[in-house]
Design a protein around this motif. Structure first.
Motif, PDB file in Angstrom:
ATOM      1  N   MET A  32       2.964  -9.265  37.137  1.00  0.00           N
ATOM      2  CA  MET A  32       1.877  -8.743  37.968  1.00  0.00           C
ATOM      3  C   MET A  32       1.492  -9.732  39.066  1.00  0.00           C
ATOM      4  O   MET A  32       1.245  -9.333  40.207  1.00  0.00           O
ATOM      5  CB  MET A  32       0.653  -8.428  37.097  1.00  0.00           C
ATOM      6  N   LEU A  33       1.442 -11.016  38.742  1.00  0.00           N
ATOM      7  CA  LEU A  33       1.144 -12.019  39.767  1.00  0.00           C
ATOM      8  C   LEU A  33       2.198 -11.996  40.859  1.00  0.00           C
ATOM      9  O   LEU A  33       1.870 -12.112  42.051  1.00  0.00           O
ATOM     10  CB  LEU A  33       1.034 -13.413  39.130  1.00  0.00           C
ATOM     11  N   GLU A  34       3.437 -11.816  40.486  1.00  0.00           N
ATOM     12  CA  GLU A  34       4.529 -11.722  41.461  1.00  0.00           C
ATOM     13  C   GLU A  34       4.365 -10.472  42.331  1.00  0.00           C
ATOM     14  O   GLU A  34       4.546 -10.525  43.550  1.00  0.00           O
ATOM     15  CB  GLU A  34       5.883 -11.692  40.740  1.00  0.00           C
ATOM     16  N   ALA A  35       3.978  -9.349  41.725  1.00  0.00           N
ATOM     17  CA  ALA A  35       3.816  -8.099  42.465  1.00  0.00           C
ATOM     18  C   ALA A  35       2.675  -8.208  43.486  1.00  0.00           C
ATOM     19  O   ALA A  35       2.726  -7.576  44.548  1.00  0.00           O
ATOM     20  CB  ALA A  35       3.561  -6.945  41.503  1.00  0.00           C
ATOM     21  N   LEU A  39      -0.796 -11.143  48.499  1.00  0.00           N
ATOM     22  CA  LEU A  39      -2.212 -11.359  48.780  1.00  0.00           C
ATOM     23  C   LEU A  39      -2.599 -12.831  48.732  1.00  0.00           C
ATOM     24  O   LEU A  39      -3.736 -13.179  49.053  1.00  0.00           O
ATOM     25  CB  LEU A  39      -3.075 -10.591  47.768  1.00  0.00           C
ATOM     26  N   GLY A  40      -1.677 -13.671  48.288  1.00  0.00           N
ATOM     27  CA  GLY A  40      -1.972 -15.087  48.092  1.00  0.00           C
ATOM     28  C   GLY A  40      -2.255 -15.352  46.625  1.00  0.00           C
ATOM     29  O   GLY A  40      -2.709 -14.463  45.893  1.00  0.00           O
ATOM     30  N   ALA A  41      -2.016 -16.576  46.196  1.00  0.00           N
ATOM     31  CA  ALA A  41      -2.124 -16.926  44.776  1.00  0.00           C
ATOM     32  C   ALA A  41      -3.531 -16.724  44.231  1.00  0.00           C
ATOM     33  O   ALA A  41      -3.721 -16.192  43.131  1.00  0.00           O
ATOM     34  CB  ALA A  41      -1.670 -18.365  44.557  1.00  0.00           C
ATOM     35  N   GLU A  42      -4.548 -17.114  44.997  1.00  0.00           N
ATOM     36  CA  GLU A  42      -5.924 -17.028  44.500  1.00  0.00           C
ATOM     37  C   GLU A  42      -6.381 -15.566  44.346  1.00  0.00           C
ATOM     38  O   GLU A  42      -6.950 -15.183  43.327  1.00  0.00           O
ATOM     39  CB  GLU A  42      -6.863 -17.772  45.454  1.00  0.00           C
ATOM     40  N   LYS A  43      -6.114 -14.745  45.352  1.00  0.00           N
ATOM     41  CA  LYS A  43      -6.519 -13.340  45.299  1.00  0.00           C
ATOM     42  C   LYS A  43      -5.715 -12.596  44.230  1.00  0.00           C
ATOM     43  O   LYS A  43      -6.254 -11.739  43.516  1.00  0.00           O
ATOM     44  CB  LYS A  43      -6.314 -12.683  46.678  1.00  0.00           C
ATOM     45  N   ALA A  44      -4.425 -12.920  44.101  1.00  0.00           N
ATOM     46  CA  ALA A  44      -3.587 -12.290  43.075  1.00  0.00           C
ATOM     47  C   ALA A  44      -4.136 -12.602  41.693  1.00  0.00           C
ATOM     48  O   ALA A  44      -4.217 -11.715  40.839  1.00  0.00           O
ATOM     49  CB  ALA A  44      -2.141 -12.760  43.208  1.00  0.00           C
TER      50      ALA A  44
END
Length: 103
Positions: A32-35, A39-44
């Motif tokens: 999910m973080l990859e998907a 949006l950027g790491a923080e927003k993801a």
């Protein structure tokens, strides 16, 4: 696989039985973080981890099936089962039932 078993067990009543099931599965947190990485790491992380936990904390725990056993109540069923059991025992052992069977 559980979804396919559930839908298949419902026979013709479920319209999904008439079509091929879409390819869906639960994704891991990393997937999910990859998907959502666009949006950027923080927003993801906020969307995938924080918001998911926030939604989960708002949901009450329920039990779809009660813990107790709820057997049907059928008038005369106890006596009928008892009589059927004794008839079967007499067909096997004769009219004089052994003490262990009688108990």
């Amino acid at each position: 696989i559980y979804r396919k078993i559930l839908i298949s067990s419902q026979g013709g009543a479920n319209p999904l039985n008439r079509h091929e099931l879409p390819k869906v599965h639960f994704r891991t947190t990393d997937e999910m973080l990859e998907a959502f990485s666009f949006l950027g790491a923080e927003k993801a992380k906020e969307i995938v981890v924080d918001n998911t936990q926030k939604v989960a904390s708002m949901i009450d725990e329920i039990k779809p099936i009660k813990d107790d056993l709820y057997t049907p109540k059928i008038d005369g069923a106890d006596e009928e089962i008892r009589e059927m059991s004794y008839q079967r025992a007499r067909s096997i052992y004769g009219e004089e039932l052994p003490e262990i069977v009688e108990a």
